[in-house]
Design a protein around this motif. Structure first.
Motif, PDB file in Angstrom:
ATOM      1  N   TRP A 129       0.887  -1.162   0.000  1.00 52.29           N
ATOM      2  CA  TRP A 129       0.000   0.000   0.000  1.00 52.29           C
ATOM      3  C   TRP A 129       0.923   1.208   0.000  1.00 52.29           C
ATOM      4  O   TRP A 129       1.651   1.455   0.966  1.00 52.29           O
ATOM      5  N   LYS A 131       2.100   5.287  -0.703  1.00 48.55           N
ATOM      6  CA  LYS A 131       1.698   6.677  -0.537  1.00 48.55           C
ATOM      7  C   LYS A 131       1.396   7.263  -1.915  1.00 48.55           C
ATOM      8  O   LYS A 131       2.210   7.154  -2.830  1.00 48.55           O
ATOM      9  N   LYS A 133      -0.213  10.622  -2.439  1.00 52.02           N
ATOM     10  CA  LYS A 133      -0.033  12.081  -2.487  1.00 52.02           C
ATOM     11  C   LYS A 133       0.732  12.518  -1.252  1.00 52.02           C
ATOM     12  O   LYS A 133       0.185  12.447  -0.145  1.00 52.02           O
ATOM     13  N   LYS A 138       7.221   5.823  -0.935  1.00 50.73           N
ATOM     14  CA  LYS A 138       7.177   5.219   0.409  1.00 50.73           C
ATOM     15  C   LYS A 138       5.944   4.328   0.534  1.00 50.73           C
ATOM     16  O   LYS A 138       4.902   4.605  -0.048  1.00 50.73           O
ATOM     17  N   TYR A 140       3.084   2.398   2.999  1.00 47.42           N
ATOM     18  CA  TYR A 140       2.425   2.379   4.306  1.00 47.42           C
ATOM     19  C   TYR A 140       2.476   0.977   4.899  1.00 47.42           C
ATOM     20  O   TYR A 140       2.542   0.813   6.116  1.00 47.42           O
ATOM     21  N   PHE A 171      -5.234  10.639   4.399  1.00 49.25           N
ATOM     22  CA  PHE A 171      -4.084  10.343   3.540  1.00 49.25           C
ATOM     23  C   PHE A 171      -4.556   9.659   2.256  1.00 49.25           C
ATOM     24  O   PHE A 171      -5.681   9.168   2.181  1.00 49.25           O
ATOM     25  N   TRP A 172      -3.693   9.623   1.246  1.00 44.76           N
ATOM     26  CA  TRP A 172      -3.989   9.022  -0.059  1.00 44.76           C
ATOM     27  C   TRP A 172      -3.057   7.838  -0.255  1.00 44.76           C
ATOM     28  O   TRP A 172      -1.880   7.913   0.075  1.00 44.76           O
ATOM     29  N   PHE A 173      -3.599   6.759  -0.780  1.00 46.16           N
ATOM     30  CA  PHE A 173      -2.782   5.565  -0.976  1.00 46.16           C
ATOM     31  C   PHE A 173      -3.235   4.805  -2.224  1.00 46.16           C
ATOM     32  O   PHE A 173      -4.333   5.008  -2.731  1.00 46.16           O
TER      33      PHE A 173
END
Length: 185
Positions: A129, A131, A133, A138, A140, A171-173
Motif C-alpha cells: 500500500w 503513498k 499524495k 514510500k 504504508y 491520507f492518499w494511498f
C-alpha cells in the motif's frame, strides 16, 4: 456364300494377293453388319467407376496406380513442459483497494489464475500500500504470501496490513502488486 462374294473371289484370283485381302476385309465387314443388325453384336466391356475419385487438385498423396498411399504419417512428440515467465504478475489481478478506519487495516483482493493446462505453480506474492499524495515511493504497509495454484485454476484471497498507529489523519494511498514470483511445483 452369296453370289457377289464368289465373283469377288474369282476376280481376286486374277488380281493377286491384294484382291484377296480386300475380299477378307469385305467379308469381315459384312459379317459384323449382319451380326449387329441381327442383335448378335459382341457385348461391350463394362467399366466400373470408383466411388471415390480424387480431384486433380487433391494433395492427399493418393496415387490410383499404387495400392499403398504415397505419404508417411507424421507424429510429433508431446511437449515435455510448457515454458513460463517467472514474473507471474500477468497472471494476477487486484481489486477492492481499501482502508478501514475502525480496524486501521488496509485490504486488497488478489486473484491469481494459472494459465497452464498441465502444471501447478507456486506464486510468491508481495502487495504494497503505497503513498499516493505525494507519490514519493514510500509504503504504508507490505503483505507477503505464497500460494499454490493448480492447472487452469484461480485462487482468490484478501491481502491485509494493519497499521500500528491509534489514529491516522487523512491520507492518499494506492495498492500495488509488487511481486508475483512464479515457480513450477
Amino acid at each position: 456364300m452369296n453370289k457377289r462374294m464368289q465373283q469377288c473371289t474369282r476376280m481376286g484370283s486374277r488380281g493377286g494377293a491384294r484382291t484377296g485381302i480386300r475380299a477378307a476385309v469385305a467379308t469381315a465387314l459384312v459379317l459384323a453388319t449382319v451380326a449387329t443388325a441381327g442383335g448378335c453384336a459382341l457385348p461391350r466391356p463394362r467399366v466400373k467407376v470408383p466411388v471415390y475419385a480424387p480431384s486433380p487438385s487433391s494433395t492427399g498423396g493418393y496415387d490410383a496406380s499404387s495400392p499403398t498411399p504415397s505419404y508417411e504419417p507424421t507424429y510429433s512428440p508431446s511437449p515435455t513442459q510448457e515454458t513460463y515467465d517467472p514474473d507471474g504478475r500477468s497472471d494476477v489481478d487486484g481489486s477492492n483497494c481499501d482502508f478501514s478506519d475502525s480496524l486501521r487495516q488496509f485490504t486488497y483482493t488478489v486473484s491469481i489464475t494459472n494459465p497452464s493446462s498441465t502444471d501447478s505453480f507456486s506464486y510468491d506474492m508481495a502487495v504494497n500500500w503505497m503513498k499516493a499524495k505525494p507519490a514519493d515511493g514510500k509504503a504504508y504497509g507490505l503483505h507477503e504470501r505464497s500460494i499454490t495454484v493448480g492447472p487452469g485454476d484461480t485462487e482468490t484471497y484478501t491481502a491485509k496490513y494493519t497499521v500500528n498507529q491509534s489514529s491516522i489523519g487523512q491520507f492518499w494511498f494506492t495498492c500495488e502488486i509488487t511481486r508475483a514470483h512464479k515457480s513450477r511445483m
